[in-house]
Scaffold this active site. Sequence first.
Site, PDB file in Angstrom:
ATOM      1  N   GLU A  92       0.958  -1.183  -0.035  1.00  0.00           N
ATOM      2  CA  GLU A  92       0.167   0.144   0.078  1.00  0.00           C
ATOM      3  C   GLU A  92       0.779   1.150   0.013  1.00  0.00           C
ATOM      4  O   GLU A  92       0.248   2.290  -0.453  1.00  0.00           O
ATOM      5  CB  GLU A  92      -0.904   0.281   1.276  1.00  0.00           C
ATOM      6  CG  GLU A  92      -2.013  -1.020   1.427  1.00  0.00           C
ATOM      7  CD  GLU A  92      -3.418  -0.788   0.244  1.00  0.00           C
ATOM      8  OE1 GLU A  92      -3.223   0.600  -0.251  1.00  0.00           O
ATOM      9  OE2 GLU A  92      -3.844  -1.843  -0.260  1.00  0.00           O
ATOM     10  N   THR A  93       2.017   1.118   0.498  1.00  0.00           N
ATOM     11  CA  THR A  93       3.049   2.438   0.628  1.00  0.00           C
ATOM     12  C   THR A  93       4.276   2.347   0.147  1.00  0.00           C
ATOM     13  O   THR A  93       5.074   2.913   0.392  1.00  0.00           O
ATOM     14  CB  THR A  93       3.188   2.547   2.249  1.00  0.00           C
ATOM     15  OG1 THR A  93       3.740   1.301   2.656  1.00  0.00           O
ATOM     16  CG2 THR A  93       1.844   2.800   3.063  1.00  0.00           C
TER      17      THR A  93
END
EC number: 3.2.1.14
Length: 253
Positions: A92-93
């Site tokens: 996600e990051t």
Amino acid sequence: MKFNIVSPVALSCLFFLFLTGTLAQNAGSIVTRELFEQMLSFRNNDACPAKGFYTYDAFIAAANSFPGFGTTGDDTARKKEIAAFFGQTSHETKGGSAGTFTGGYCFVRQIDQSDRYYGRGPIQLTHQSNYERAGQGIGVGQDLVNNPDLVATDPIISFRTAIWFWMTAQDNKPSCHNVIIGQWTPSPADTAANRVPGYGVITNIINGGLECNMGPNTAVESRIGFYRRYCGMLNVPTGENLDCNNQKNFAQG
């Protein structure tokens, strides 16, 4: 000499607590500061917008707010949960080079910020309803609705929202926590939708509408790649059913 005799009932209770992980140490007994730095070494690279934001101390403080996180089950189950959590949130990051699975936690904010409740933090929390539920879940009331940027400016709150999402069942979705520790039993609807226990259904919980039931794709493979890397670092098996390529997403029933 006087001996204290422990009753069979007390022994049974202790055994139960051991099996359920209640007596286990917190997540920090698995994720040491050294391991955290090894897993997320790229996060403080000069190229990362989140440089300096995601700290070990913030993670441990947030994890300690959720007694079941990383503490449930035997040693293998606990380590798999940590690997799965960081596998999903690293995707996600992520930043850095594709395919290396070392670039997790490079971003704290979604690039597209056209909506006030855009993705923030390790789980990239999105939508006003999730900010509201997360705020209630972590005990800050309407603070995240009124000031969603708290998820991108307070590292403990940021980690707490991610772990809250991980630990919480929503609508017809099980919690990611229950899936990875083996406490989720698919319903008949889940079975009909090919949603089976394993890491893949966690991807479905988090972003199934955009990534699942569409055959192999790079996003799903990225999530799996991070998970495999962390399982290797923790010396635990990944288990089966890692993708959601043929799973209907939960919104489809």
